[in-house]
Design a protein around this motif. Structure first.
Motif, mmCIF file in Angstrom:
data_model
loop_
_atom_site.group_PDB
_atom_site.id
_atom_site.type_symbol
_atom_site.label_atom_id
_atom_site.label_comp_id
_atom_site.label_asym_id
_atom_site.label_seq_id
_atom_site.Cartn_x
_atom_site.Cartn_y
_atom_site.Cartn_z
ATOM 1 N N SER A 1 5.349 -8.973 -1.738
ATOM 2 C CA SER A 1 4.182 -8.401 -1.173
ATOM 3 C C SER A 1 3.220 -6.966 -1.911
ATOM 4 O O SER A 1 4.379 -6.149 -3.007
ATOM 5 N N MET A 2 2.730 -6.691 -1.165
ATOM 6 C CA MET A 2 1.325 -5.663 -1.926
ATOM 7 C C MET A 2 2.526 -4.197 -2.496
ATOM 8 O O MET A 2 2.497 -3.276 -3.621
ATOM 9 N N THR A 3 2.211 -4.325 -1.378
ATOM 10 C CA THR A 3 3.611 -2.230 -1.377
ATOM 11 C C THR A 3 5.083 -2.461 -2.474
ATOM 12 O O THR A 3 5.243 -1.202 -3.002
ATOM 13 N N ILE A 4 5.510 -3.428 -2.134
ATOM 14 C CA ILE A 4 7.698 -3.452 -2.936
ATOM 15 C C ILE A 4 6.504 -4.141 -4.143
ATOM 16 O O ILE A 4 7.012 -3.469 -4.995
ATOM 17 N N SER B 1 -5.838 -5.627 0.184
ATOM 18 C CA SER B 1 -4.956 -4.391 -0.802
ATOM 19 C C SER B 1 -4.182 -3.340 -0.413
ATOM 20 O O SER B 1 -5.237 -2.623 -0.021
ATOM 21 N N THR B 2 -3.409 -2.777 -0.694
ATOM 22 C CA THR B 2 -2.937 -1.335 -0.367
ATOM 23 C C THR B 2 -3.686 -0.936 -1.029
ATOM 24 O O THR B 2 -4.364 0.561 -0.190
ATOM 25 N N LYS C 1 -5.848 2.702 0.985
ATOM 26 C CA LYS C 1 -6.440 4.148 0.809
ATOM 27 C C LYS C 1 -7.655 4.298 -0.279
ATOM 28 O O LYS C 1 -7.697 5.325 0.498
ATOM 29 N N ALA C 2 -8.162 3.945 -0.504
ATOM 30 C CA ALA C 2 -9.227 4.221 -1.738
ATOM 31 C C ALA C 2 -10.402 4.686 -0.305
ATOM 32 O O ALA C 2 -10.665 5.364 -0.025
ATOM 33 N N VAL D 1 -3.955 3.027 8.268
ATOM 34 C CA VAL D 1 -2.523 2.702 8.343
ATOM 35 C C VAL D 1 -2.253 2.177 7.528
ATOM 36 O O VAL D 1 -1.644 0.663 6.859
ATOM 37 N N LEU D 2 -0.719 2.814 6.697
ATOM 38 C CA LEU D 2 -0.148 2.751 5.342
ATOM 39 C C LEU D 2 1.001 2.738 5.174
ATOM 40 O O LEU D 2 1.875 3.633 6.250
ATOM 41 N N SER D 3 1.960 2.179 4.788
ATOM 42 C CA SER D 3 2.872 2.204 4.436
ATOM 43 C C SER D 3 3.163 3.468 3.413
ATOM 44 O O SER D 3 2.397 4.035 2.136
ATOM 45 N N GLU D 4 4.290 4.751 3.955
ATOM 46 C CA GLU D 4 4.285 6.357 3.123
ATOM 47 C C GLU D 4 4.450 5.815 1.757
ATOM 48 O O GLU D 4 4.407 6.736 1.402
#
Length: 314
Positions: free
Chosen positions: A116-119, A242-243, A247-248, A258-261
């Motif tokens: 998955s994207m964050t990992i 996508s993350t 973020k952008a 809401v995003l992963s730290e």
């Protein structure tokens, strides 16, 4: 008495009637050297151990195989016939071993990872660099997608190891926690939430259109579950795949996200994004390595799994 017929007895296994490969290799060595002592040295055992093994094989087969005399060891007629059969068995075993080695080499020459994207963006690069140091000849391919897509690739046999971010292990897979993460509500500094003093109420978060990942992503699953008691998520302001895109959009001031730290360390440090605390809702989640149920990773996939560590994030 019961009229239920008894199941037929299983025939004796062939392996119970056939000497083991070590004994057959010893017999072949005796045939080559005409000496039990030299045959013993070739296979790496003592002469008494070799004599004992030949006698055991003769008892097992019910025939004499070797005539022993001061002049050396000679095969009997039965021994010569058994030796001919033994040669074919040993050659077949060597071919079997070579084939298995080739299969293992082909398996170990590549590793297909789905994450998955964050990992994929923030954890796997370091793990794969460490893996390459130990397995420089293994070709690694990485497919990034949401957690649902990762599960589908594993179940279809298109990946050897997967990494997901959802609330639980997807159906049909086994897995283990390799890291822990938190989600954060973030906005651009110009957003009114960035200047508020009190923590955000979960009900207000639920009612606000957010920039979100698509359905099927681990981030979306965690957020959906956390806000279900507050009426669920409002219709998304933007829904992105996508993350990096989420973020952008948040940095541009399009709205809160809401995003992963893991994904926003630099943006928070540079104040391009501001974290907004939410009262009573920590939004923690486990990150997992996953694989098809009952098929624990082997080869390079096992090596990659060993490089991961579950480290709770403070």
């Amino acid at each position: 008495m019961s009229n239920v017929p008894r199941p037929p007895e299983l025939p004796a296994l062939v392996s119970h009637r056939v000497p083991d490969l070590g004994a057959l290799e010893l017999l072949l060595a005796v045939a080559r050297h005409g000496s039990l002592g030299r045959a013993a040295r070739e296979v790496g055992i003592t002469q008494p151990a070799a004599s004992s093994r030949i006698r055991s094989m003769e008892r097992q087969l019910g025939v004499a195989l070797v005539d022993r005399s001061p002049r050396g060891s000679r095969l009997t007629d039965a021994g010569a016939l058994v030796t001919d059969w033994a040669r074919r068995v040993v050659e077949a075993a060597e071919a079997f071993d070579a084939g298995v080695q080739a299969l293992r080499g082909r398996r170990d020459s590549r590793l297909r990872v789905a994450a998955s994207m964050t990992i994929a963006e923030y954890l796997l690069p370091g793990w794969l660099i460490a893996l390459r140091a130990g397995l420089p000849d293994t070709a690694v391919s990485l497919q990034a997608g949401n957690s649902a897509a990762v599960a589908g690739q594993l179940l279809a046999g298109d990946a050897d190891l997967g990494f997901v971010e959802g609330l639980a292990i997807p159906d049909g897979l086994d897995g283990v926690v390799v890291a822990r993460d938190r989600l954060a509500v973030v906005t651009a500094p110009s957003h009114p939430w960035a200047r508020r003093r009190a923590a955000l109420d979960p009900a207000e978060l639920a009612a606000t259109p957010l920039i979100l990942r698509e359905r099927g992503s681990g981030t979306r699953q965690v957020l959906d579950a956390a806000l279900s008691a507050y009426g669920g998520l409002a219709r998304p302001l933007l829904e992105l795949a996508s993350t990096t895109a989420v973020k952008a959009a948040a940095v541009s001031g399009a709205g809160p996200a809401v995003l992963s730290e893991l994904a926003i360390t630099e943006e928070l440090a540079s104040r391009r994004l501001v974290a907004v605390p939410v009262a009573g809702m920590p939004l923690a989640r486990d990150l997992r390595a996953v694989w098809p149920a009952g098929h624990r990773p082997t080869g390079p996939a096992r090596d990659l799994l060993s490089l991961t560590r579950a480290e709770p994030r403070a």
